[in-house]
Scaffold this active site. Structure first.
Site, PDB file in Angstrom:
ATOM      1  CG  HIS A   1      -1.464   1.116   2.254  1.00 40.06           C
ATOM      2  ND1 HIS A   1      -2.819   1.143   2.478  1.00 40.06           N
ATOM      3  CD2 HIS A   1      -1.295   1.513   0.967  1.00 40.06           C
ATOM      4  CE1 HIS A   1      -3.441   1.527   1.378  1.00 40.06           C
ATOM      5  NE2 HIS A   1      -2.531   1.778   0.455  1.00 40.06           N
ATOM      6  CD  GLU A   2       1.972   3.053  -0.227  1.00 37.58           C
ATOM      7  OE1 GLU A   2       1.921   2.536  -1.367  1.00 37.58           O
ATOM      8  OE2 GLU A   2       1.138   3.882   0.171  1.00 37.58           O
TER       9      GLU A   2
ATOM     10  CG  HIS B   1      -0.090  -0.561  -3.137  1.00 34.38           C
ATOM     11  ND1 HIS B   1      -1.329  -0.964  -3.578  1.00 34.38           N
ATOM     12  CD2 HIS B   1      -0.292   0.556  -2.392  1.00 34.38           C
ATOM     13  CE1 HIS B   1      -2.253  -0.134  -3.112  1.00 34.38           C
ATOM     14  NE2 HIS B   1      -1.646   0.793  -2.386  1.00 34.38           N
TER      15      HIS B   1
END
Length: 193
Positions: free
Chosen positions: A95-96, A99
């Site tokens: 997920h990160e 980003h």
């Protein structure tokens, strides 16, 4: 952005023992060989953003319900006290890293801009597997059909609402304004995994 990966332990099942800091660090190192993590790291490199050694940091998070976060220029934090299983760590890192990829490719990414933040949250929740129906069932969301977009919308909204620069109304408006383009943007994947 911080607060992106809500409740990884909840998705894995409620009530497990949390990892020690050492177990968490070992889990982070193990996740580096996960195929999706490797792919995202390679794509960051191709986009001109080298993945430095200290990109991933294991910490104890106090007063925070999220499982991890991303901060431009500082990297990714994994909240060890919220981790229960290796899959939790893998999920947070994936997920990160999405980003981080968004931050890299945009070049003018402004995390205080609600629309920028909303777009990255939509993409991270959609592309990371955070909204896989099994994870949703473990979180107590029992809808099987059409759960994916509802989950992405719900989780992205929650993250953007946690941004101190975005009011609840601004967060909702930002999600709606960028939804179509950001939900359908699957880069660096060919399609949503």
């Amino acid at each position: 952005m911080d607060g992106a990966a809500e409740g990884a332990a909840a998705a894995a099942g409620v009530g497990g023992d949390r990892m020690s800091h050492k177990e968490c660090v070992d889990g982070i190192n193990k996740s580096l060989s996960h195929p999706t993590v490797k792919f995202l790291r390679e794509e960051l490199e191709k986009a001109g953003c080298p993945v430095w050694t200290r990109l991933l940091t294991a910490i104890t998070c106090k007063g925070q319900s999220s499982a991890g976060g991303y901060s431009s220029g500082r990297g990714i934090t994994i909240c060890c006290n919220h981790m229960t299983f290796q899959d939790d760590i893998n999920q947070v890192i994936i997920h990160e890293l999405i980003h981080a990829y968004d931050d890299c490719r945009a070049k003018n990414m402004e995390w205080t801009n609600c629309a920028h933040h909303a777009c990255s949250e939509i993409r991270a929740n959609h592309l990371s597997g955070d909204c896989h129906y099994k994870r949703e069932l473990l979180r107590g969301f029992l809808k099987i059909r059409g759960h994916g977009q509802e989950c992405v919308r719900r989780r992205a909204l929650k993250s953007v609402q946690n941004n101190p620069y975005c009011s609840d109304v601004a967060a909702k408006d930002a999600i709606e304004a960028v939804w179509d383009i950001c939900y359908n943007d699957t880069a660096p994947f060919d399609r949503a995994p």
